[in-house]
Write a protein that holds these residues in place. Structure first.
Motif, short mmCIF file in Angstrom:
data_model
loop_
_atom_site.label_atom_id
_atom_site.label_comp_id
_atom_site.label_asym_id
_atom_site.label_seq_id
_atom_site.Cartn_x
_atom_site.Cartn_y
_atom_site.Cartn_z
N LEU A 1 0.84 -1.20 0.00
CA LEU A 1 0.00 0.00 0.00
C LEU A 1 0.87 1.26 0.00
O LEU A 1 0.54 2.25 -0.66
CB LEU A 1 -0.93 -0.01 1.21
N SER A 2 1.99 1.20 0.71
CA SER A 2 2.86 2.38 0.76
C SER A 2 3.65 2.59 -0.52
O SER A 2 4.12 3.70 -0.78
CB SER A 2 3.84 2.24 1.94
N ARG A 3 3.80 1.52 -1.33
CA ARG A 3 4.59 1.61 -2.56
C ARG A 3 3.77 2.02 -3.78
O ARG A 3 4.33 2.22 -4.86
CB ARG A 3 5.24 0.25 -2.86
N GLN A 4 2.46 2.13 -3.64
CA GLN A 4 1.65 2.51 -4.80
C GLN A 4 2.01 3.91 -5.28
O GLN A 4 2.21 4.83 -4.48
CB GLN A 4 0.16 2.45 -4.46
N MET A 5 2.10 4.07 -6.59
CA MET A 5 2.44 5.38 -7.16
C MET A 5 1.18 6.24 -7.28
O MET A 5 0.05 5.75 -7.15
CB MET A 5 3.14 5.19 -8.50
N ALA A 6 1.38 7.49 -7.55
CA ALA A 6 0.27 8.45 -7.53
C ALA A 6 -0.81 8.11 -8.55
O ALA A 6 -1.99 8.39 -8.32
CB ALA A 6 0.80 9.86 -7.78
N ASP A 7 -0.43 7.49 -9.67
CA ASP A 7 -1.42 7.17 -10.70
C ASP A 7 -2.15 5.87 -10.42
O ASP A 7 -3.00 5.45 -11.21
CB ASP A 7 -0.77 7.13 -12.08
N GLY A 8 -1.84 5.19 -9.30
CA GLY A 8 -2.51 3.95 -8.94
C GLY A 8 -1.75 2.70 -9.31
O GLY A 8 -2.21 1.59 -9.01
N SER A 9 -0.59 2.84 -9.92
CA SER A 9 0.17 1.67 -10.38
C SER A 9 1.25 1.29 -9.38
O SER A 9 1.56 2.03 -8.46
CB SER A 9 0.80 1.96 -11.75
N TRP A 10 1.79 0.09 -9.61
CA TRP A 10 3.01 -0.36 -8.95
C TRP A 10 4.02 -0.70 -10.04
O TRP A 10 3.63 -1.15 -11.13
CB TRP A 10 2.78 -1.60 -8.10
N SER A 11 5.31 -0.51 -9.76
CA SER A 11 6.32 -0.84 -10.76
C SER A 11 7.64 -1.11 -10.06
O SER A 11 8.24 -0.20 -9.49
CB SER A 11 6.48 0.30 -11.77
N GLY A 12 8.08 -2.37 -10.10
CA GLY A 12 9.36 -2.74 -9.52
C GLY A 12 10.47 -2.73 -10.56
O GLY A 12 10.22 -2.59 -11.76
N LEU A 13 11.69 -2.90 -10.09
CA LEU A 13 12.83 -2.98 -11.01
C LEU A 13 12.78 -4.27 -11.81
O LEU A 13 12.24 -5.29 -11.36
CB LEU A 13 14.14 -2.90 -10.24
#
Length: 660
Positions: free
Chosen positions: A27-39
């Motif tokens: 939940l803390s890693r979600q980006m402002a646009d609603g997405s998640w993106s790892g390396l």
């Protein structure tokens, strides 16, 4: 506390705490646009591809290239070569690509790496003389374009019924068109001395002399023609094109290639294809296509990472895949669809759903768009795996936009089912005859595979089960597709396991199929599930975890490796869905995962488990192990309800078993 016998207790509170940590972290890693993106971690050849692109465009060294030289040196093994995956040992292909990128190094690190690589390569056999190396050495002016099998620009203008045409080549088609355009423009370029350099000066070392001899023999070996019917047909076509003008076909091919540049400047949303495409545009006229070339480079720059090792190139991003995984897990962990962050994720995915009739549409009739790409941006190549993952979560949202997106995705997935009943990634009904002998693994196809077919079945089981309102009209088509898909999976079993294509390989494939079987209503005592759980138990490591190396993809048989969170999660998931959640093997796998969780709630894989090209090139999508580890632990704690959670499809499966 869950206690199953006197040995190997699993503390339920420990599991709940672990899952709570993961929940809060995601939940803390979600980006402002609603997405998640790892390396996206991969081997050094991806960074070398970027450098080689610059040299092919006539660019000079800058801060980026110097930082990449530092990274390549940091990844070099003591022997002088580079590995294709962690722990895999020096790889001839990766090492040769890296040395080509370092042919004119600007830093001490680069010069040191190049010298060590030459010494190592001089003692090795040659890379396979396949289509990749013929093309790569031609791009570097070490071979003539006539040394490659000929690809005509007529492939783009051939109608669908005339074979071969560009749509026969599946995911390699953008590369094929780029090669065809380069060959049409530079039928016989002058060979220059890039890797070869100047003649050996007096007093050069014996090691340098050995490398010079090796290099010249390698280039001569790679230049030998590929024999067979398809290369013969290519030579006939080369002669025909020399007699009958191809100007019209060339113009259509150029526009076809330009059309497939994504809005972020990439082609196929990957460094490899983007590199070849912008090199082709440079050859055709760098001034004319300058903006297109710069956009392609900007896309590659966006995927670069800088840390204490230097600058490295990711081959793509995994945003939509990561977002789908995170949303699926958080919903399973009890975060309600109405939660602000779940709404934000839903809105992001609905907004980026593919609504374009990409190249997949050339093998279908009457199928409307509705998939998602793996990456944040991917207009031309949505894939079934991401579509099924995301649509399954969207079924949990009770609003019109989510329902409409899920409906479009389900209909698209049904339409993408192959004639044999299986599902592939980007196309249907793979044309395996295009992969001629000597072409090599980079001329990749897209055949149906167990892991994607299983995910499609899990989604369709939800629809057939009738527990989601608003999808009644899709139940009939979904039921038919589900039955055909299950028959395909039963035929595709490799003894007591299944081979997954896109993650390593047997543990993941078997995990996906076991879950699909149970979702569709199979009893745990079904012979396929009994055999699967017995096999899973038999390949556990002494520490209770599970591991598998990419060698499985090369050898097409299971290759055990050190325990990792990804593979242990796959094994635990398979055990749970195959009816062995109470087994000692499942308890030990759960304990292994709990003991390896990071303090922030994540799990870290140090190996590469994701297959960019199965058997050849692998990566690590860094959010995937965390999502799968938490998901498998959750399934382990809920094993009492797993068997009864999918009543809707049970009747269908009983009919299928009775008819088999």
């Amino acid at each position: 506390m869950y206690q199953f016998g006197a040995r190997h207790m699993v503390d339920r509170l420990a599991v709940e705490n672990a899952l709570g940590l993961t929940r809060e972290h995601l939940l803390s890693r979600q980006m402002a646009d609603g997405s998640w993106s790892g390396l996206v971690e991969s081997d050094p050849r991806v960074s070398a591809f970027y450098l080689n692109t610059l040299w092919s465009l006539g660019r000079r060294h800058d801060d980026r290239t110097r930082e990449i030289e530092a990274y390549l040196k940091s990844e070099q093994l003591d022997c002088g070569g580079w590995a294709a995956w962690p722990g895999g040992g020096a790889d001839i292909d990766v090492s040769a690509v890296c040395l080509l990128a370092l042919r004119d190094p600007a830093t001490h690190e680069g010069r040191s790496a190049a010298a060590a690589a030459k010494a190592w390569l001089a003692a090795q056999s040659f890379p396979a003389a396949d289509l990749f190396w013929k093309g790569y050495l031609a791009i570097n002016r070490e071979l003539k374009w006539d040394d490659l099998p000929y690809f005509t620009t007529r492939l783009v203008t051939h109608p669908r019924w005339l074979h071969p045409n560009v749509y026969d080549f599946s995911v390699a088609r953008v590369a094929i068109v780029a090669l065809a355009l380069i060959q049409a423009h530079e039928a016989q370029p002058e060979v220059r001395q890039s890797l070869r350099g100047e003649p050996r000066p007096p007093g050069a070392s014996a090691g340098e002399a050995c490398f010079v001899e090796w290099r010249d023999r390698w280039i001569a070996n790679t230049g030998r023609p590929i024999r067979g019917f398809v290369p013969f047909l290519a030579e006939v076509t080369r002669w025909f094109d020399s007699v009958v003008p191809t100007d019209r076909h060339r113009a259509v091919a150029i526009q076809w290639l330009l059309d497939r540049q994504e809005s972020d400047g990439s082609f196929f949303s990957s460094v490899h294809i983007t590199s070849l495409a912008i090199i082709a545009l440079h050859v055709l006229g760098g001034g004319i296509y300058r903006d297109r070339i710069e956009a392609g480079l900007a896309a590659m720059h966006k995927w670069q990472v800088v840390d204490d090792r230097g600058r490295r190139q990711q081959f793509t991003d995994s945003t939509n895949w990561d977002t789908g995984l995170c949303m699926d897990l958080l919903l399973r962990l009890g975060v309600p669809p109405g939660h602000e962050k779940m709404r934000r994720a839903c809105n992001y995915l609905v907004a980026c759903q593919n609504r374009h009739a990409g190249d997949w549409s050339r093998r279908t009739t009457g199928v409307e768009p509705g998939g998602w790409s793996f990456q944040r941006i991917g207009k031309w190549y949505p894939d079934v795996d991401d579509a099924a993952l995301i649509a399954s979560s969207l079924l949990e949202f009770a609003d019109r936009a989510a329902e409409q997106a899920a409906r479009q995705a389900i209909a698209w997935i049904i339409g993408m089912q192959g004639a044999d009943g299986g599902w592939a990634s980007w196309d249907r009904d793979d044309r395996s005859w295009t992969r001629f002998k000597g072409a090599g693994p980079w001329l990749a196809g897209d055949p149906a595979c167990a892991d994607i077919t299983a995910r499609a079945i899990s989604l369709l089981s939800k629809v057939v089960g009738g527990k989601r309102t608003g999808y009644a009209d899709l139940i009939g088509p979904a039921r038919n597709a589900l039955a055909r898909g299950l028959r395909w999976l039963q035929r595709d079993r490799h003894g007591n396991r299944w081979l997954g294509a896109w993650f390593t390989h047997y543990l993941y494939g078997t995990s996906q199929v076991a879950e699909a079987y149970r979702n569709a209503g199979f009893d745990p005592d079904h012979p396929d599930l009994r055999a699967a759980r017995e096999w899973i138990v038999s390949v556990a490591n002494p520490d209770g975890g599970f591991g598998e190396t990419p060698e499985s993809g090369r050898m097409k048989r299971f290759a055990s490796g050190p325990s990792t969170p990804f593979h242990t999660a796959c094994a635990l998931n398979a055990l749970v869905y195959a009816g062995a959640a109470r087994s000692q093997a499942a308890r030990r796998a759960a304990r292994w995962l709990l003991s390896r969780q990071n303090t922030d709630g994540t799990w870290t894989n140090d190996d590469f488990f994701a297959a960019g090209i199965p058997g050849l090139w692998y990566a690590n999508f860094t959010l995937t192990p965390t999502c799968l580890a938490a998901r498998s632990l959750l399934a382990f704690t809920e094993f009492r309800t797993v068997g009864g959670a999918h009543e809707g499809a049970t009747g269908l499966l009983r009919q299928e078993e009775a008819g088999s």
